[in-house]
Enzyme design. Structure first.
Site: not given
Ligand code: 13P
Length: 251
Positions: A9-10, A96, A98, A168, A214, A235-236
Site C-alpha cells: 500500500n503506497w 483502511h 486511515e 491491521e 510495520s 506500508g512504509g
Molecule cells: P506500515 O507498514 O507503514 O506500518 O503501514 C501499514 C499499512 O497501513 C498498510 O496498509
C-alpha cells in the site's frame, strides 16, 4: 493450502516518474526469481494507468487504495469501481484505518464500497483493526467482530471468495511497533472462527487474511509462519524495491 499474498500500500507517495521507477525496479528484481506468493502493488490513482502498462505480463498485480460506491455522477473528487477496472486494477483496498479515522468512513459506507467493488469485478482488500485505546480497554475482539460483521453484511459466500481480509492493528501502522506473531495470530484465528460462524468452516479455511502494521523484511518471516497469517499488507517498507522484495522473498 492458502497461497500467501504480499500487497504494498503506497499510500499518498510517489508521483508518476517515481512510480515508474519503483515499479521498474520491482519487476526487474523479481524477474526470473522463484516467487512463492502473489504480489500486489497499490499506487496512487494518478499512477495506475502507467502501472498497469508496466506490470502487464508480469507476476505483479495491480490494486487501488480506495473508491466510491456510486457508479458515476456528481461526486467531486471521487473515483468509481469501473474507472479502476478500466485503469487496469484487479484489487482495491477498502476500510483502511486511515480512511476510517482521517476521512470518517463508517462500517456502513465500507460495506457499500465492498459490495460495489465485487459487483464490478474488483477484489476488495478489506481492512479491520483496533486502536491502542481499544486494545488497552480489552475490547479488540468486540471491535474486530463489529467491523467484520458490518463490513461483510449481505455479502454471499461466493463473493467472499473474492475478498482478502487484512488485519491491521491501528497502533502498529507506521509506528515501528509490530504486533508480536502471537498477538497477530490470536486475532487472525478469531477472525477465521468468526467467518466460520457467519459463513462456513470451508469458507473460513479458504479466506486469505493478511497482517499489516510495520511489516519489514526482518519481521515478515516470523509473522508469516503463523498458521492463520496468509500474507502481509505493507506500508512504509513497500516504498523501496529492495525492502519490498525482501519481504516477498521471505515467504
Ligand atoms: P506500515 O507498514 O507503514 O506500518 O503501514 C501499514 C499499512 O497501513 C498498510 O496498509
Amino acid at each position: 493450502m492458502r497461497r500467501k499474498v504480499i500487497a504494498g500500500n503506497w499510500k499518498m507517495n510517489n508521483d508518476l516518474s517515481q512510480s515508474k521507477d519503483l515499479i521498474t525496479k520491482l519487476i526487474n528484481g523479481l524477474s526470473g526469481q522463484q516467487i512463492h506468493c502473489d504480489v500486489i502493488i497499490c499506487p496512487p490513482f494518478t499512477s495506475l494507468s502507467e502501472a498497469a502498462t508496466l506490470v502487464k505480463d508480469t507476476t505483479v498485480k495491480l490494486g487501488a487504495q480506495n473508491m466510491y460506491f456510486e457508479e458515476n455522477g456528481a461526486f467531486t473528487g471521487e473515483i468509481s469501481a469501473s474507472m479502476l477496472k478500466s485503469a487496469g486494477c484487479e484489487y482495491v483496498i477498502l476500510g483502511h484505518s486511515e480512511r476510517r479515522t482521517i476521512f470518517g468512513e463508517s462500517d456502513e459506507l465500507i460495506n457499500k464500497k465492498i459490495k460495489k467493488a465485487l459487483q464490478s469485478g474488483l477484489k476488495p482488500i478489506f481492512c479491520v483493526g483496533e486502536t491502542l485505546q481499544e486494545r488497552e480497554a480489552e475490547i479488540t475482539s468486540k471491535i474486530i467482530e463489529r467491523q467484520v460483521v458490518e463490513g461483510l453484511k449481505e455479502i454471499s459466500a461466493t463473493d467472499l471468495n473474492n475478498i482478502i481480509l487484512a488485519y491491521e492493528p491501528v497502533w502498529a501502522i507506521g509506528t515501528g511497533k509490530t504486533a508480536t506473531p502471537a498477538q497477530a495470530e490470536e486475532v487472525h484465528l478469531f477472525i477465521r472462527n468468526l467467518i466460520a460462524k457467519i459463513y462456513t468452516k470451508n469458507a473460513a479455511e479458504k479466506l486469505v487474511i493478511q497482517y499489516g502494521g510495520s511489516v519489514k523484511a526482518d519481521n515478515a518471516a516470523e509473522l508469516l509462519s503463523q498458521k492463520d497469517i496468509d500474507g502481509a499488507l505493507v506500508g512504509g517498507a513497500c516504498l523501496k524495491a529492495d525492502s519490498f522484495m525482501a519481504i516477498i522473498k521471505s515467504v
